[in-house]
Design a protein around this motif. Structure first.
Motif, mmCIF file in Angstrom:
data_model
loop_
_atom_site.group_PDB
_atom_site.id
_atom_site.type_symbol
_atom_site.label_atom_id
_atom_site.label_comp_id
_atom_site.label_asym_id
_atom_site.label_seq_id
_atom_site.Cartn_x
_atom_site.Cartn_y
_atom_site.Cartn_z
ATOM 1 N N ARG A 171 0.821 -1.211 0.000
ATOM 2 C CA ARG A 171 0.000 0.000 0.000
ATOM 3 C C ARG A 171 0.851 1.257 0.000
ATOM 4 O O ARG A 171 0.422 2.302 -0.454
ATOM 5 C CB ARG A 171 -0.923 0.027 1.226
ATOM 6 C CG ARG A 171 -2.220 -0.715 1.053
ATOM 7 C CD ARG A 171 -2.037 -2.194 1.048
ATOM 8 N NE ARG A 171 -3.329 -2.895 1.045
ATOM 9 C CZ ARG A 171 -3.424 -4.187 0.940
ATOM 10 N NH1 ARG A 171 -2.351 -4.934 0.832
ATOM 11 N NH2 ARG A 171 -4.601 -4.754 0.937
ATOM 12 N N LYS A 198 -0.516 -1.347 7.695
ATOM 13 C CA LYS A 198 -1.508 -1.992 8.560
ATOM 14 C C LYS A 198 -2.801 -1.180 8.607
ATOM 15 O O LYS A 198 -3.901 -1.734 8.511
ATOM 16 C CB LYS A 198 -0.926 -2.150 9.965
ATOM 17 C CG LYS A 198 -1.869 -2.805 10.947
ATOM 18 C CD LYS A 198 -1.220 -2.941 12.316
ATOM 19 C CE LYS A 198 -2.207 -3.556 13.293
ATOM 20 N NZ LYS A 198 -1.639 -3.691 14.628
ATOM 21 N N MET A 199 -2.671 0.136 8.743
ATOM 22 C CA MET A 199 -3.857 0.983 8.835
ATOM 23 C C MET A 199 -4.636 1.014 7.517
ATOM 24 O O MET A 199 -5.867 0.973 7.522
ATOM 25 C CB MET A 199 -3.458 2.388 9.267
ATOM 26 C CG MET A 199 -2.946 2.430 10.705
ATOM 27 S SD MET A 199 -2.408 4.071 11.215
ATOM 28 C CE MET A 199 -4.031 4.848 11.450
ATOM 29 N N ARG A 231 -4.710 -1.367 5.218
ATOM 30 C CA ARG A 231 -5.368 -2.682 5.081
ATOM 31 C C ARG A 231 -6.647 -2.738 5.924
ATOM 32 O O ARG A 231 -7.674 -3.257 5.473
ATOM 33 C CB ARG A 231 -4.422 -3.811 5.502
ATOM 34 C CG ARG A 231 -3.301 -4.058 4.542
ATOM 35 C CD ARG A 231 -2.302 -5.083 5.120
ATOM 36 N NE ARG A 231 -1.045 -5.041 4.428
ATOM 37 C CZ ARG A 231 -0.742 -5.776 3.362
ATOM 38 N NH1 ARG A 231 -1.624 -6.614 2.878
ATOM 39 N NH2 ARG A 231 0.434 -5.659 2.790
ATOM 40 N N GLN A 232 -6.589 -2.205 7.134
ATOM 41 C CA GLN A 232 -7.762 -2.191 8.013
ATOM 42 C C GLN A 232 -8.882 -1.333 7.405
ATOM 43 O O GLN A 232 -10.052 -1.731 7.408
ATOM 44 C CB GLN A 232 -7.386 -1.661 9.398
ATOM 45 C CG GLN A 232 -8.531 -1.668 10.390
ATOM 46 C CD GLN A 232 -9.014 -3.070 10.748
ATOM 47 O OE1 GLN A 232 -8.208 -3.990 10.847
ATOM 48 N NE2 GLN A 232 -10.296 -3.233 10.931
ATOM 49 N N ILE A 233 -8.528 -0.173 6.887
ATOM 50 C CA ILE A 233 -9.516 0.693 6.242
ATOM 51 C C ILE A 233 -10.145 -0.026 5.058
ATOM 52 O O ILE A 233 -11.376 -0.010 4.887
ATOM 53 C CB ILE A 233 -8.870 2.032 5.813
ATOM 54 C CG1 ILE A 233 -8.554 2.875 7.055
ATOM 55 C CG2 ILE A 233 -9.774 2.793 4.837
ATOM 56 C CD1 ILE A 233 -7.645 4.073 6.791
ATOM 57 N N GLU A 234 -9.338 -0.655 4.230
ATOM 58 C CA GLU A 234 -9.866 -1.386 3.076
ATOM 59 C C GLU A 234 -10.869 -2.455 3.511
ATOM 60 O O GLU A 234 -11.954 -2.571 2.927
ATOM 61 C CB GLU A 234 -8.722 -2.061 2.301
ATOM 62 C CG GLU A 234 -7.814 -1.108 1.576
ATOM 63 C CD GLU A 234 -6.555 -1.781 1.053
ATOM 64 O OE1 GLU A 234 -5.840 -1.119 0.285
ATOM 65 O OE2 GLU A 234 -6.277 -2.956 1.405
ATOM 66 N N GLN A 235 -10.522 -3.227 4.535
ATOM 67 C CA GLN A 235 -11.411 -4.286 5.018
ATOM 68 C C GLN A 235 -12.721 -3.704 5.538
ATOM 69 O O GLN A 235 -13.802 -4.236 5.248
ATOM 70 C CB GLN A 235 -10.732 -5.102 6.113
ATOM 71 C CG GLN A 235 -9.597 -5.951 5.611
ATOM 72 C CD GLN A 235 -8.769 -6.567 6.745
ATOM 73 O OE1 GLN A 235 -9.055 -6.379 7.921
ATOM 74 N NE2 GLN A 235 -7.734 -7.307 6.378
ATOM 75 N N GLU A 236 -12.636 -2.626 6.301
ATOM 76 C CA GLU A 236 -13.849 -2.016 6.853
ATOM 77 C C GLU A 236 -14.736 -1.425 5.765
ATOM 78 O O GLU A 236 -15.951 -1.587 5.796
ATOM 79 C CB GLU A 236 -13.470 -0.947 7.881
ATOM 80 C CG GLU A 236 -12.863 -1.547 9.140
ATOM 81 C CD GLU A 236 -12.281 -0.509 10.096
ATOM 82 O OE1 GLU A 236 -12.436 0.715 9.844
ATOM 83 O OE2 GLU A 236 -11.658 -0.920 11.101
ATOM 84 N N ARG A 248 -10.637 8.291 4.331
ATOM 85 C CA ARG A 248 -10.116 7.703 5.563
ATOM 86 C C ARG A 248 -8.598 7.592 5.538
ATOM 87 O O ARG A 248 -7.939 7.873 6.539
ATOM 88 C CB ARG A 248 -10.776 6.349 5.816
ATOM 89 C CG ARG A 248 -12.240 6.521 6.230
ATOM 90 C CD ARG A 248 -12.835 5.296 6.834
ATOM 91 N NE ARG A 248 -12.053 4.801 7.963
ATOM 92 C CZ ARG A 248 -12.159 3.573 8.446
ATOM 93 N NH1 ARG A 248 -13.019 2.709 7.916
ATOM 94 N NH2 ARG A 248 -11.434 3.181 9.479
ATOM 95 N N GLU A 287 -6.685 9.466 8.381
ATOM 96 C CA GLU A 287 -6.316 8.588 9.486
ATOM 97 C C GLU A 287 -4.907 8.020 9.431
ATOM 98 O O GLU A 287 -4.330 7.721 10.470
ATOM 99 C CB GLU A 287 -7.310 7.413 9.563
ATOM 100 C CG GLU A 287 -8.731 7.852 9.839
ATOM 101 C CD GLU A 287 -9.725 6.698 9.756
ATOM 102 O OE1 GLU A 287 -9.330 5.530 9.950
ATOM 103 O OE2 GLU A 287 -10.909 6.979 9.479
#
Length: 167
Positions: free
Chosen positions: A5, A58-59, A61-66, A114, A118
């Motif tokens: 990313r 990491k952040m 990837r988390q945004i993408e998943q959410e 985001r 973020e």
């Protein structure tokens, strides 16, 4: 596929999974943010983005998943450039694949907003007069209000142009 990313090379749409891999999807929401030549009345020659890649990865990837779960879309990916970029250089690319356009547009927009608000990616502007400064950005703390931020006179992500290319 290991998908980085945060990248220190020029960004391209070639790094994303092809839409053909998602035959149920009929819409692609896309966004490409590029460096423009001015900000807040000043002539800009270049930008330099920096990030602590492990945390930023990491952040994102988390945004993408959410975002993927929220909009029930099949694919959401965001890449952000680090390093020095000249005018016209691609700073961020986001894609969302969905059954329909509305979900694709909404997922892509939320993912970009985001990430910009973020994820700790810092932007330094280099001006034509030989000076530079870090651009005031949105704080990653959730308890930091937009009103507190506005006193700086700078908006969070307006030092590069945003070209929408949505299909």
């Amino acid at each position: 596929m290991d998908f980085a990313r945060i990248r220190n090379q020029d960004l391209s749409l070639d790094c994303f999974a092809p839409i053909a891999d998602f035959p149920a999807c009929g819409g692609i929401g896309s966004f490409i943010g590029v460096v423009r030549n001015h900000h807040a009345g000043r002539s800009v020659d270049a930008l330099c983005y920096t990030a602590y890649a492990p945390l930023a990865e990491k952040m994102i990837r988390q945004i993408e998943q959410e975002v993927q779960a929220k909009y029930a879309v099949q694919y959401v990916r965001v890449v952000h450039r680090v390093g020095k970029l000249g005018i016209g250089g691609k700073a961020i690319i986001a894609l969302a694949y969905a059954e329909h356009r509305r979900e694709a547009f909404a997922a892509c927009e939320e993912a970009v907003e985001r990430v910009k608000h973020e994820v700790p990616v810092w932007k330094e502007e280099f001006y034509s007069d030989g000076t530079s400064q870090f651009v005031t950005g949105c704080c990653i703390r959730k308890d930091y209000s937009a009103e507190e931020h506005e006193h700086s006179g700078h908006s969070h992500a307006h030092s590069h142009s945003h070209a929408h290319s949505q299909h």
